[in-house]
Design a protein around this motif. Structure first.
Motif, PDB file in Angstrom:
ATOM      1  N   ASP A  28      29.986 -25.167   8.705  1.00 44.84           N
ATOM      2  CA  ASP A  28      29.463 -24.230   9.708  1.00 44.84           C
ATOM      3  C   ASP A  28      30.551 -23.815  10.696  1.00 44.84           C
ATOM      4  N   THR A  29      31.360 -24.784  11.122  1.00 46.54           N
ATOM      5  CA  THR A  29      32.444 -24.488  12.053  1.00 46.54           C
ATOM      6  C   THR A  29      33.468 -23.575  11.396  1.00 46.54           C
ATOM      7  N   LEU A  30      33.831 -23.878  10.148  1.00 47.80           N
ATOM      8  CA  LEU A  30      34.809 -23.049   9.447  1.00 47.80           C
ATOM      9  C   LEU A  30      34.273 -21.640   9.219  1.00 47.80           C
ATOM     10  N   TYR A  31      33.005 -21.525   8.907  1.00 50.12           N
ATOM     11  CA  TYR A  31      32.392 -20.208   8.729  1.00 50.12           C
ATOM     12  C   TYR A  31      32.507 -19.402  10.022  1.00 50.12           C
ATOM     13  N   ARG A  32      32.223 -20.033  11.149  1.00 46.50           N
ATOM     14  CA  ARG A  32      32.321 -19.354  12.447  1.00 46.50           C
ATOM     15  C   ARG A  32      33.762 -18.948  12.740  1.00 46.50           C
ATOM     16  N   TYR A  33      34.710 -19.865  12.475  1.00 40.86           N
ATOM     17  CA  TYR A  33      36.124 -19.563  12.693  1.00 40.86           C
ATOM     18  C   TYR A  33      36.571 -18.378  11.835  1.00 40.86           C
ATOM     19  N   ALA A  34      36.150 -18.348  10.585  1.00 44.75           N
ATOM     20  CA  ALA A  34      36.526 -17.253   9.687  1.00 44.75           C
ATOM     21  C   ALA A  34      35.916 -15.935  10.160  1.00 44.75           C
ATOM     22  N   SER A  35      34.666 -15.975  10.561  1.00 43.00           N
ATOM     23  CA  SER A  35      33.982 -14.762  11.036  1.00 43.00           C
ATOM     24  C   SER A  35      34.636 -14.199  12.285  1.00 43.00           C
ATOM     25  N   GLU A  36      35.152 -15.082  13.144  1.00 46.02           N
ATOM     26  CA  GLU A  36      35.786 -14.663  14.395  1.00 46.02           C
ATOM     27  C   GLU A  36      37.267 -14.319  14.204  1.00 46.02           C
ATOM     28  N   GLY A  37      37.804 -14.567  13.002  1.00 45.80           N
ATOM     29  CA  GLY A  37      39.206 -14.284  12.743  1.00 45.80           C
ATOM     30  C   GLY A  37      40.150 -15.339  13.289  1.00 45.80           C
ATOM     31  N   PHE A  38      39.628 -16.519  13.603  1.00 46.92           N
ATOM     32  CA  PHE A  38      40.444 -17.593  14.166  1.00 46.92           C
ATOM     33  C   PHE A  38      41.313 -18.260  13.104  1.00 46.92           C
ATOM     34  N   VAL A  39      40.809 -18.371  11.888  1.00 46.52           N
ATOM     35  CA  VAL A  39      41.575 -18.945  10.783  1.00 46.52           C
ATOM     36  C   VAL A  39      41.860 -17.847   9.763  1.00 46.52           C
TER      37      VAL A  39
END
Length: 87
Positions: A28-39
């Motif tokens: 869930d955290t990685l999904y959020r990071y990817a959606s926000e362009g953080f990773v």
């Protein structure tokens, strides 16, 4: 379970589950990071994919690790080609 972890490390392109295991964070955290362009991530169809090499470089950057190419002693000045004389 150990074999699944070894496969995750060896794969260059990982799905969200594999990448979250590799990074040690929840999906869930990685999904959020990817959606926000953080990773660094990309979508293949409607699913997130992660390149291991880009994640490694991103982690190095975020942790302040300098790659050998970035150190001053390894930087070579641009060398010019010799110019032919006009005839």
């Amino acid at each position: 379970m150990m074999a699944a972890t070894a496969q995750t490390v060896l794969r260059e392109v990982m799905d969200i589950r594999q990448a979250s295991e590799y990074l040690g964070i929840s999906g869930d955290t990685l999904y959020r990071y990817a959606s926000e362009g953080f990773v660094p991530a990309f979508k293949l169809g409607n699913r997130w994919r992660f390149r291991k090499s880009l994640l490694d470089a991103w982690m190095d950057e975020k942790s302040g690790v300098k790659t050998p190419a970035a150190t001053a002693e390894n930087v070579q000045p641009d060398q010019k080609k010799p110019v032919r004389r006009a005839r």
